[in-house]
Design a protein around this motif. Structure first.
Motif, PDB file in Angstrom:
ATOM      1  N   ALA A   8       0.813  -1.215   0.000  1.00 55.54           N
ATOM      2  CA  ALA A   8       0.000   0.000   0.000  1.00 55.54           C
ATOM      3  C   ALA A   8       0.850   1.270   0.000  1.00 55.54           C
ATOM      4  O   ALA A   8       0.345   2.347  -0.300  1.00 55.54           O
ATOM      5  CB  ALA A   8      -0.921   0.001   1.219  1.00 55.54           C
ATOM      6  N   THR A   9       2.144   1.156   0.297  1.00 52.87           N
ATOM      7  CA  THR A   9       3.015   2.338   0.323  1.00 52.87           C
ATOM      8  C   THR A   9       3.884   2.435  -0.933  1.00 52.87           C
ATOM      9  O   THR A   9       3.829   3.419  -1.664  1.00 52.87           O
ATOM     10  CB  THR A   9       3.915   2.311   1.565  1.00 52.87           C
ATOM     11  N   CYS A  10       4.687   1.432  -1.194  1.00 51.42           N
ATOM     12  CA  CYS A  10       5.646   1.520  -2.298  1.00 51.42           C
ATOM     13  C   CYS A  10       5.146   0.864  -3.584  1.00 51.42           C
ATOM     14  O   CYS A  10       5.818   0.961  -4.610  1.00 51.42           O
ATOM     15  CB  CYS A  10       6.984   0.902  -1.893  1.00 51.42           C
ATOM     16  N   ARG A  11       4.000   0.202  -3.527  1.00 51.98           N
ATOM     17  CA  ARG A  11       3.367  -0.438  -4.685  1.00 51.98           C
ATOM     18  C   ARG A  11       4.168  -1.622  -5.216  1.00 51.98           C
ATOM     19  O   ARG A  11       3.958  -2.072  -6.338  1.00 51.98           O
ATOM     20  CB  ARG A  11       3.123   0.565  -5.821  1.00 51.98           C
ATOM     21  N   LYS A  12       5.064  -2.126  -4.398  1.00 55.43           N
ATOM     22  CA  LYS A  12       5.817  -3.309  -4.807  1.00 55.43           C
ATOM     23  C   LYS A  12       4.894  -4.523  -4.830  1.00 55.43           C
ATOM     24  O   LYS A  12       4.135  -4.742  -3.882  1.00 55.43           O
ATOM     25  CB  LYS A  12       6.961  -3.555  -3.821  1.00 55.43           C
ATOM     26  N   PRO A  13       4.938  -5.346  -5.882  1.00 55.19           N
ATOM     27  CA  PRO A  13       4.121  -6.567  -5.897  1.00 55.19           C
ATOM     28  C   PRO A  13       4.516  -7.495  -4.756  1.00 55.19           C
ATOM     29  O   PRO A  13       5.701  -7.719  -4.494  1.00 55.19           O
ATOM     30  CB  PRO A  13       4.433  -7.189  -7.263  1.00 55.19           C
ATOM     31  N   ILE A  14       3.508  -8.030  -4.077  1.00 55.19           N
ATOM     32  CA  ILE A  14       3.770  -8.925  -2.952  1.00 55.19           C
ATOM     33  C   ILE A  14       3.722 -10.381  -3.397  1.00 55.19           C
ATOM     34  O   ILE A  14       4.531 -11.205  -2.982  1.00 55.19           O
ATOM     35  CB  ILE A  14       2.765  -8.670  -1.809  1.00 55.19           C
ATOM     36  N   GLY A  15       2.773 -10.708  -4.274  1.00 52.43           N
ATOM     37  CA  GLY A  15       2.680 -12.072  -4.793  1.00 52.43           C
ATOM     38  C   GLY A  15       2.515 -13.088  -3.685  1.00 52.43           C
ATOM     39  O   GLY A  15       1.652 -12.963  -2.814  1.00 52.43           O
ATOM     40  N   GLY A  16       3.386 -14.074  -3.675  1.00 52.10           N
ATOM     41  CA  GLY A  16       3.310 -15.118  -2.655  1.00 52.10           C
ATOM     42  C   GLY A  16       4.312 -14.923  -1.541  1.00 52.10           C
ATOM     43  O   GLY A  16       4.695 -15.890  -0.869  1.00 52.10           O
ATOM     44  N   GLU A  17       4.762 -13.661  -1.308  1.00 55.20           N
ATOM     45  CA  GLU A  17       5.746 -13.371  -0.261  1.00 55.20           C
ATOM     46  C   GLU A  17       5.051 -12.993   1.043  1.00 55.20           C
ATOM     47  O   GLU A  17       3.881 -12.605   1.065  1.00 55.20           O
ATOM     48  CB  GLU A  17       6.657 -12.226  -0.709  1.00 55.20           C
ATOM     49  N   GLN A  18       5.814 -13.081   2.113  1.00 57.26           N
ATOM     50  CA  GLN A  18       5.293 -12.668   3.421  1.00 57.26           C
ATOM     51  C   GLN A  18       5.063 -11.154   3.421  1.00 57.26           C
ATOM     52  O   GLN A  18       5.793 -10.394   2.792  1.00 57.26           O
ATOM     53  CB  GLN A  18       6.284 -13.048   4.510  1.00 57.26           C
ATOM     54  N   TYR A  19       4.033 -10.707   4.142  1.00 60.28           N
ATOM     55  CA  TYR A  19       3.734  -9.279   4.206  1.00 60.28           C
ATOM     56  C   TYR A  19       3.187  -8.930   5.585  1.00 60.28           C
ATOM     57  O   TYR A  19       2.933  -9.803   6.420  1.00 60.28           O
ATOM     58  CB  TYR A  19       2.733  -8.894   3.107  1.00 60.28           C
ATOM     59  N   PHE A  20       2.965  -7.615   5.786  1.00 58.06           N
ATOM     60  CA  PHE A  20       2.497  -7.123   7.076  1.00 58.06           C
ATOM     61  C   PHE A  20       1.156  -6.423   6.885  1.00 58.06           C
ATOM     62  O   PHE A  20       1.096  -5.370   6.238  1.00 58.06           O
ATOM     63  CB  PHE A  20       3.527  -6.167   7.676  1.00 58.06           C
ATOM     64  N   PRO A  21       0.061  -6.981   7.405  1.00 55.58           N
ATOM     65  CA  PRO A  21      -1.249  -6.356   7.230  1.00 55.58           C
ATOM     66  C   PRO A  21      -1.529  -5.322   8.327  1.00 55.58           C
ATOM     67  O   PRO A  21      -1.115  -5.489   9.474  1.00 55.58           O
ATOM     68  CB  PRO A  21      -2.203  -7.539   7.356  1.00 55.58           C
ATOM     69  N   GLU A  22      -2.178  -4.255   7.946  1.00 50.46           N
ATOM     70  CA  GLU A  22      -2.592  -3.254   8.929  1.00 50.46           C
ATOM     71  C   GLU A  22      -3.800  -2.516   8.377  1.00 50.46           C
ATOM     72  O   GLU A  22      -3.764  -2.002   7.246  1.00 50.46           O
ATOM     73  CB  GLU A  22      -1.461  -2.272   9.222  1.00 50.46           C
ATOM     74  N   ASN A  23      -4.890  -2.479   9.160  1.00 49.43           N
ATOM     75  CA  ASN A  23      -6.135  -1.837   8.727  1.00 49.43           C
ATOM     76  C   ASN A  23      -6.594  -2.352   7.358  1.00 49.43           C
ATOM     77  O   ASN A  23      -6.983  -1.591   6.471  1.00 49.43           O
ATOM     78  CB  ASN A  23      -5.975  -0.309   8.691  1.00 49.43           C
ATOM     79  N   ASP A  24      -6.489  -3.655   7.207  1.00 50.19           N
ATOM     80  CA  ASP A  24      -6.934  -4.339   5.982  1.00 50.19           C
ATOM     81  C   ASP A  24      -6.122  -3.946   4.747  1.00 50.19           C
ATOM     82  O   ASP A  24      -6.579  -4.110   3.616  1.00 50.19           O
ATOM     83  CB  ASP A  24      -8.426  -4.084   5.704  1.00 50.19           C
ATOM     84  N   ARG A  25      -4.924  -3.431   4.945  1.00 51.78           N
ATOM     85  CA  ARG A  25      -4.058  -3.070   3.830  1.00 51.78           C
ATOM     86  C   ARG A  25      -2.738  -3.831   3.961  1.00 51.78           C
ATOM     87  O   ARG A  25      -2.235  -4.043   5.085  1.00 51.78           O
ATOM     88  CB  ARG A  25      -3.804  -1.570   3.778  1.00 51.78           C
ATOM     89  N   PRO A  26      -2.127  -4.233   2.835  1.00 48.90           N
ATOM     90  CA  PRO A  26      -0.880  -5.000   2.912  1.00 48.90           C
ATOM     91  C   PRO A  26       0.356  -4.097   2.773  1.00 48.90           C
ATOM     92  O   PRO A  26       0.361  -3.127   2.011  1.00 48.90           O
ATOM     93  CB  PRO A  26      -0.991  -5.930   1.694  1.00 48.90           C
ATOM     94  N   TYR A  27       1.396  -4.443   3.513  1.00 48.12           N
ATOM     95  CA  TYR A  27       2.668  -3.723   3.420  1.00 48.12           C
ATOM     96  C   TYR A  27       3.775  -4.758   3.255  1.00 48.12           C
ATOM     97  O   TYR A  27       3.773  -5.799   3.923  1.00 48.12           O
ATOM     98  CB  TYR A  27       2.901  -2.868   4.663  1.00 48.12           C
ATOM     99  N   CYS A  28       4.709  -4.449   2.386  1.00 50.88           N
ATOM    100  CA  CYS A  28       5.744  -5.435   2.062  1.00 50.88           C
ATOM    101  C   CYS A  28       6.793  -5.567   3.169  1.00 50.88           C
ATOM    102  O   CYS A  28       7.497  -6.581   3.246  1.00 50.88           O
ATOM    103  CB  CYS A  28       6.410  -5.091   0.732  1.00 50.88           C
ATOM    104  N   SER A  29       6.913  -4.554   4.020  1.00 55.92           N
ATOM    105  CA  SER A  29       7.915  -4.590   5.094  1.00 55.92           C
ATOM    106  C   SER A  29       7.457  -3.706   6.247  1.00 55.92           C
ATOM    107  O   SER A  29       6.536  -2.893   6.104  1.00 55.92           O
ATOM    108  CB  SER A  29       9.277  -4.096   4.582  1.00 55.92           C
ATOM    109  N   ARG A  30       8.141  -3.838   7.389  1.00 53.23           N
ATOM    110  CA  ARG A  30       7.816  -2.969   8.535  1.00 53.23           C
ATOM    111  C   ARG A  30       8.103  -1.507   8.195  1.00 53.23           C
ATOM    112  O   ARG A  30       7.415  -0.599   8.656  1.00 53.23           O
ATOM    113  CB  ARG A  30       8.627  -3.404   9.750  1.00 53.23           C
ATOM    114  N   GLU A  31       9.127  -1.284   7.378  1.00 59.24           N
ATOM    115  CA  GLU A  31       9.492   0.087   7.026  1.00 59.24           C
ATOM    116  C   GLU A  31       8.407   0.782   6.203  1.00 59.24           C
ATOM    117  O   GLU A  31       8.314   2.016   6.200  1.00 59.24           O
ATOM    118  CB  GLU A  31      10.807   0.087   6.241  1.00 59.24           C
ATOM    119  N   CYS A  32       7.604   0.019   5.494  1.00 62.26           N
ATOM    120  CA  CYS A  32       6.570   0.623   4.652  1.00 62.26           C
ATOM    121  C   CYS A  32       5.270   0.884   5.411  1.00 62.26           C
ATOM    122  O   CYS A  32       4.345   1.507   4.863  1.00 62.26           O
ATOM    123  CB  CYS A  32       6.283  -0.281   3.443  1.00 62.26           C
TER     124      CYS A  32
END
Length: 220
Positions: free
Chosen positions: A96-120
Motif C-alpha cells: 500500500a506504500t511503495c506499490r511493490k508486488p507482494i505475490g506469494g511473499e510474506q507481508y504485514f497487514p494493517e487496517n486491511d491493507r498489505p505492506y511489504c515490510s515494517r518500514e513501509c
C-alpha cells in the motif's frame, strides 16, 4: 418429450420453424436465450448455473469472482485479501506504500491493507505511544480463480440429427443441414442451394418438385 418438442417451453416445434439443439434436446430458436438479459444465444458459447443458460458476460457479472481492489473479474491467479473478506488479482496485491508486488511473499497487514515490510507501514501519529512490532501475516496462498465451464452448442442437422460443424454446415430454408445431407425428399439425390425447390420445409430436385394441383373451374 417428442423429437420436435421444445426443451424450454415444451411446445411443439413445427417445421419449417428454426430451432436449436443441444445434447439431443431441441429448442425453438426464440427460446434459446440467456436467462438474464434474454439475448438470443444462437450458436454462441454459454455457461450454466442451476440448469439456467447464460451468455458469457452475464455469467461473469453474476457468478464470477471479483477483485476486492479493482472490482473486475478475476481470471487466473488470485490471493485472499488482507481483510479476509474477498479475493485480489495477483497483480492487484501490492504494498500500500511503495506499490511493490507482494505475490506469494510474506507481508504485514494493517487496517486491511498489505505492506511489504515494517518500514513501509504508516508512521505513528506524533505523540502516540509506540505500537508493538507488527506480526507478519502467513505467506499468502496463490490460487486459481474458478473458471466458468463454457459450453459450445453444435447445431444439429435437420436430416440426420447429428452435430453439424461450421465447415460442413448448410443454413437453408430456416434449417441446418450437413452439405452431404441436403438431398431430395423423394429420390435422395444430392442438392445444392442453387438447384432445389422447397415445399413444406422439405427440399426437392426440380424433377420431383410437387406440382401444384390445378382445380377445374366450370364455365358460367
Amino acid at each position: 418429450m417428442s423429437d420436435m418438442t421444445c426443451g424450454t417451453c415444451h411446445q411443439p416445434i413445427v417445421a419449417p420453424a428454426a430451432f436449436s439443439a443441444y445434447e439431443g434436446v431441441k429448442h425453438h430458436a426464440d427460446c434459446w436465450r440467456c436467462g438474464n438479459c434474454r439475448k438470443e444465444l444462437g450458436s454462441e458459447p454459454f455457461a450454466t448455473n442451476n440448469d439456467t443458460k447464460y451468455c458469457s458476460p452475464c455469467y461473469d457479472n453474476m457468478f464470477g469472482t471479483k477483485c476486492e481492489q479493482c472490482h473486475q473479474l478475476i481470471e487466473g491467479q488470485m490471493v485472499t485479501s488482507p481483510s479476509g473478506r474477498g479475493m485480489l488479482h495477483i497483480q492487484c496485491f501490492v504494498c500500500a506504500t511503495c506499490r511493490k508486488p507482494i505475490g506469494g511473499e510474506q507481508y504485514f497487514p494493517e487496517n486491511d491493507r498489505p505492506y511489504c515490510s515494517r518500514e513501509c507501514r504508516p508512521r505513528p501519529v506524533a505523540g502516540a505511544p509506540p505500537a508493538p512490532p507488527p506480526a507478519p501475516a502467513p505467506v499468502p496462498k496463490i490460487q486459481m480463480a474458478p473458471g466458468r465451464v463454457i459450453k459450445v452448442k453444435n447445431e444439429r442437422c435437420s436430416a440426420c440429427d447429428q452435430d453439424c460443424l461450421e465447415m460442413e454446415k448448410l443454413n437453408i430454408m430456416n434449417r441446418i443441414f450437413h452439405k452431404r445431407c441436403f438431398r431430395c425428399a423423394t429420390c435422395n439425390c444430392a442438392l445444392k442451394p442453387d438447384n432445389y425447390q422447397g415445399v413444406d420445409g422439405k427440399p426437392y430436385c426440380k424433377a420431383h418438385y410437387p406440382k401444384p394441383v390445378s382445380k377445374y373451374i366450370p364455365p358460367y
